[in-house]
Design an enzyme around this catalytic site. Sequence first.
Site, PDB file in Angstrom:
ATOM      1  N   ARG A  87      41.563  27.051  56.821  1.00 28.27           N
ATOM      2  CA  ARG A  87      41.481  27.074  55.371  1.00 28.27           C
ATOM      3  C   ARG A  87      40.369  27.982  54.865  1.00 28.27           C
ATOM      4  O   ARG A  87      40.374  28.382  53.713  1.00 28.27           O
ATOM      5  CB  ARG A  87      41.315  25.650  54.820  1.00 28.27           C
ATOM      6  N   TYR A 141      45.527  38.332  29.012  1.00 31.01           N
ATOM      7  CA  TYR A 141      46.790  38.041  29.686  1.00 31.01           C
ATOM      8  C   TYR A 141      47.248  36.634  29.259  1.00 31.01           C
ATOM      9  O   TYR A 141      46.453  35.680  29.269  1.00 31.01           O
ATOM     10  CB  TYR A 141      46.515  38.111  31.187  1.00 31.01           C
ATOM     11  N   ASP A 213      38.844  40.283  33.748  1.00 34.74           N
ATOM     12  CA  ASP A 213      40.108  40.547  34.439  1.00 34.74           C
ATOM     13  C   ASP A 213      40.229  42.066  34.526  1.00 34.74           C
ATOM     14  O   ASP A 213      40.491  42.743  33.536  1.00 34.74           O
ATOM     15  CB  ASP A 213      41.280  39.940  33.664  1.00 34.74           C
ATOM     16  N   LYS A 238      49.401  43.450  41.896  1.00 34.90           N
ATOM     17  CA  LYS A 238      49.746  44.664  41.163  1.00 34.90           C
ATOM     18  C   LYS A 238      49.387  45.914  41.975  1.00 34.90           C
ATOM     19  O   LYS A 238      50.165  46.364  42.778  1.00 34.90           O
ATOM     20  CB  LYS A 238      49.059  44.650  39.793  1.00 34.90           C
TER      21      LYS A 238
HETATM   22  C1  LIG Z   1      49.913  39.929  36.448  1.00 31.05           C
HETATM   23  C2  LIG Z   1      48.557  39.718  35.942  1.00 31.05           C
HETATM   24  C3  LIG Z   1      47.771  38.665  36.415  1.00 31.05           C
HETATM   25  C4  LIG Z   1      48.320  37.592  37.336  1.00 31.05           C
HETATM   26  O1  LIG Z   1      48.676  38.002  38.582  1.00 31.05           O
HETATM   27  P1  LIG Z   1      49.741  37.177  39.456  1.00 31.05           P
HETATM   28  O2  LIG Z   1      49.478  37.620  40.839  1.00 31.05           O
HETATM   29  O3  LIG Z   1      51.090  37.561  38.925  1.00 31.05           O
HETATM   30  O4  LIG Z   1      49.470  35.725  39.261  1.00 31.05           O
HETATM   31  C5  LIG Z   1      46.483  38.547  35.956  1.00 31.05           C
HETATM   32  N1  LIG Z   1      45.984  39.410  35.070  1.00 31.05           N
HETATM   33  C6  LIG Z   1      46.697  40.434  34.568  1.00 31.05           C
HETATM   34  C7  LIG Z   1      46.073  41.347  33.584  1.00 31.05           C
HETATM   35  C8  LIG Z   1      48.014  40.611  34.984  1.00 31.05           C
HETATM   36  O5  LIG Z   1      48.752  41.589  34.446  1.00 31.05           O
END
Ligand SMILES: *Cc1c(COP(=O)(O)O)cnc(C)c1O
Length: 427
Positions: A87, A141, A213, A238
């Site tokens: 873990r 987001y 973020d 992403k």
């Molecule tokens: C897609 C996204 C996330 C979340 O990512 P996931 O892996 O899909 O949970 C967080 N912040 C932004 C700006 C995003 O576009």
Amino acid sequence: MSGPSRPGRGADAGDTDPERTGSPASRHVATRLAGIGRRLAFTSVPGLSGSVVNPPVWRASTHLYDDTAALRAGTKDNADGQFFYGRRGGPTQWSLAEALSALEPGAAGTVLFPSGVAAIAGALMASVRPGERLLITDNAYDPSRRMGLGLLARFGVQPVFFDPLDLEGFRELCAMGAGAVLLESPGSLTMEICDVTTLAGIARAAGAMVLLDNTWAGPTGFQALAHGCDGAILALTKHVGGHSDLMMGSVTANKRLYPALRTTAQALGQVVSPDDAALALRGLRTLDLRLRQQAATALVIARWLRGRDEVAAVLCPMLDSAPGHDLWQRDFSGGCGLFSFVLKGQDDAARARLIDALTLFGIGYSWGGYESLVLPVDPGRDRSVRPWPPAGLDAGDRFAIRLSIGLEHADDLIADLAQAFATMRAA
Ligand SMILES: *Cc1c(COP(=O)(O)O)cnc(C)c1O
């Protein structure tokens, strides 16, 4: 012991010297991406000479100790890079975390999460306590907004939304007290760049933990901790994954946040699979190359869209007409392929005709992959403070489209958009 600064050649077990682990910060990011996360301890077998290029996939739940004394010693400290139990990850995950930390000056460490949303939840839960106010940028987001209003509110946190372009208003909110601040730049969907350095300075002076973020620019395009943030959140799903086949998130934190981040993630049982970590490491190797190409193609398409009669506004921070473009030039070292545009006086059905006529753009959530995507977006649904449509647009100019530009050629993408505009108008 330590040899030349060749990736994976000179580094010993436990060696953190960036020179020997292949990642001196003085080198260009393209060079560093080829060397980071390849420590010799993770790419070789004791007693065998030589090594492999990539850290192998270490599948493991149980980690074995040499004896009882080692087992007892192992429970005493809770540090990265030591066998304990699955873990807490193993060498494959540690390599990825170490590589992400190496890209962020000021990092004390990186914690991996099974998705970007899990990373946001982990960072927020480590930063804010019941009774405290959590200031959330109004262009966050959508799941971040809902996390503040739902999950965290249930635990007694008070979410407050703020306009990231209103520095004085933000100063007043911080003066009223804040446990943590969540920033995003550019903002989701509407893509405004904000002055992260100034906002972070105000928030930290008020004692708040500052989270960003940073999924859009990533560590190669914007250095969050160096600009005053305590934690940089990435949806590795992403750009780092980059191939639309992986879900993962990360938080890279400074000394102020890292201990709480780590214990919070451990308390929540957050762990990622070694297979996924190896995929993310593979994506990381080509990150700079892909982002530079995707940003260049996106800029060509954004400029083309700006010249179209059907388009009221192009929301792309890399365009000189965009809100915050001066800040983008000041603070960022790169962009990416994600931006939005607003249709001039069309309705929802016209927008659907345009999107449905596209042949090179997949219709779907997420972004940052090698293939282009398109999505209808309605920022007005996710805003509490900032108006939509923004100042300068007519009330009828509100149906927006988000594009994630992949690695296809700009000429083909533009031809596809041109025929889709024709289809939209023909009806
Ligand atoms: C897609 C996204 C996330 C979340 O990512 P996931 O892996 O899909 O949970 C967080 N912040 C932004 C700006 C995003 O576009």
